[in-house]
Design a protein around this motif. Sequence first.
Motif, PDB file in Angstrom:
ATOM      1  N   PRO A 273       0.873  -0.976  -0.297  1.00  0.00           N
ATOM      2  CA  PRO A 273      -0.470   0.151   0.392  1.00  0.00           C
ATOM      3  C   PRO A 273       1.123   1.510  -0.030  1.00  0.00           C
ATOM      4  O   PRO A 273       1.884   1.327   0.616  1.00  0.00           O
ATOM      5  N   ALA A 274       0.362   2.224  -1.157  1.00  0.00           N
ATOM      6  CA  ALA A 274       1.239   3.650  -1.216  1.00  0.00           C
ATOM      7  C   ALA A 274       0.253   4.719  -0.774  1.00  0.00           C
ATOM      8  O   ALA A 274       0.426   5.332  -1.422  1.00  0.00           O
ATOM      9  N   ASN A 280      -5.100   6.959  -3.518  1.00  0.00           N
ATOM     10  CA  ASN A 280      -4.865   5.668  -3.296  1.00  0.00           C
ATOM     11  C   ASN A 280      -4.959   4.558  -3.975  1.00  0.00           C
ATOM     12  O   ASN A 280      -5.339   4.303  -5.056  1.00  0.00           O
ATOM     13  N   ARG A 281      -3.510   4.086  -4.151  1.00  0.00           N
ATOM     14  CA  ARG A 281      -2.353   3.446  -4.962  1.00  0.00           C
ATOM     15  C   ARG A 281      -1.836   2.065  -3.605  1.00  0.00           C
ATOM     16  O   ARG A 281      -1.780   2.249  -2.936  1.00  0.00           O
ATOM     17  N   HIS A 282      -1.511   1.334  -4.844  1.00  0.00           N
ATOM     18  CA  HIS A 282      -0.250   0.378  -4.339  1.00  0.00           C
ATOM     19  C   HIS A 282       0.938   0.944  -5.012  1.00  0.00           C
ATOM     20  O   HIS A 282       1.070   0.690  -6.240  1.00  0.00           O
TER      21      HIS A 282
END
Length: 404
Positions: A273-274, A280-282
Motif C-alpha cells: 500500500p502506498a 489510493n494506490r499500491h
Amino acid sequence: MTSAVVDDTADQDVFGGVDSHADTIHVAVISDNGGHLADAEFTTTGAGYAAALAFVAAHGHVIAIGVEGTASYGAGFTRAARSHGHQVVEVNRPDRAERRRIGKSDPIDAYAAARAALSGRASSAPKDDTVAGIRALHNAARSAVKARTAALNQIGHILITAPDTVRAKYGQLKGTDRTDALARLRPCGDAVHTAVLTALRSLARRVKELTAEHEALTKALDSEVTVHNPGLRASYGVGPDTAAQLLLTAGGNPERMRTEAAFAALCGVAPVPASSGRTNRHRLSRGGDRAANAALYRIALVRMSHDLRTREYVTRQTTAGRTKKEIIRLLKRAIAREMFRCLTTTVAVPGIADLRPLRQSRNITLTAAAKHFGVWPATISTLERGIRRDDDLAHAYRNWLQAA
C-alpha cells in the motif's frame, strides 16, 4: 561486563535477547515490563550455550528468547535453546533510524532483540535444520556456476588482447567448442605465446571441471529436493535450483508462515500500500527475499514459453492492454499462491512410471507417440522420465496407449 542481579527474581516472567557473532554471543535479559535485568557475553560452544541458557533462566521464568541471525551465527544457540524447550523467535536487525538514534553495541543489540520478543514485533519461528543439506548443496552449486562464469569471462578477456594468431584461431569459436579446443592446447612458440596459451588451457580445463562439478551437485540437489517435497519439484516450471531456493526461503517448517499472503510478501510479490490523503494506490514491493522473487520470475518465464494455459492467460491480459512487466507481476503473485500450497500441504503427484513400459509393450516409438499428439519426441521422453510434469498430457497419453 555482566550486570549484577539485585534480588531474587525467580518467579517473574523474563524475555531474553541474543546478538550473535562468529565466536561469541551477547545475551540480555529483561523483565515482562521491559526493565533491563542483566547482560553477559558467552562463547559459541556447547558449554557457552548451556551457560547462556542458565544465565537467562536464573532471572525468572523464560517466556521467549529473541535471536538475531537464527539461520547464521545464531543457529547453534537456537538449536540449543529449542532443545531445552524454550520458545525462540527470529529478530531482524534494528533499522538504520533506530541505530542512528541509540547507537550500536553488542549489549544494545541484545536488549533490542529482547524488547522485540517482548513487544511481539518479532514473532516468526526460526527455520529448522531439515533443509540444511539442501542449503549446503544449493550454495555449492551456485558457487560453481559463479566460478565457471568468472573463468569464461577471463578467457574472453585474454583472447581480446592475445596475439593475432591466437585470437584468429580461437576468437571465432563459441561455447563448448572453444572450451574443448583450448583444453587440448599444447603451449608452444615464444614466451608470450606460451604464457597466453598456458593461461587459456588452464582456464578452459577449470571450466570443464566446474561444469562437471555443477552437474553432479545439481543431480544430488534434485534428489534431495524431490525426497523433501515431491509435489513442489513436480510443479510445472520448477527445477532443482528453483525448488531448492523456495524451500530455503520457506524453511523446513513452513507452518511458520501463517498465510499465503505472508509468503507472497516474504517473496516480494505482494503489492505494498502506498496511499496518502486522496491518493489510493499500491506500489511494487522491493523488499522480501529477492532470491525467492527471482525463482518465481524464472517459473513465470518458463510457463510463459511452454505452458498452454499460461500462454492463453498472457494473450488475454495483453489484449486487455497490460504490459509484459505487469503480466509477469500478476503471474508471480499467482505462482506464489500455488507454491505456498505445495510447501504447506501434501500435494499428490500423479504416477508416470507406467508410461514407458506401457509404450514399449505396445511397440510404439517415441516418434509415433509424439506425432499423434503433435509434440516433439523430447516432450514425450521427458514426460516418461518425470523431468517435465504435464498431468493433462500424461492422462491423455496413458489412455491412448491403453487403447492402442
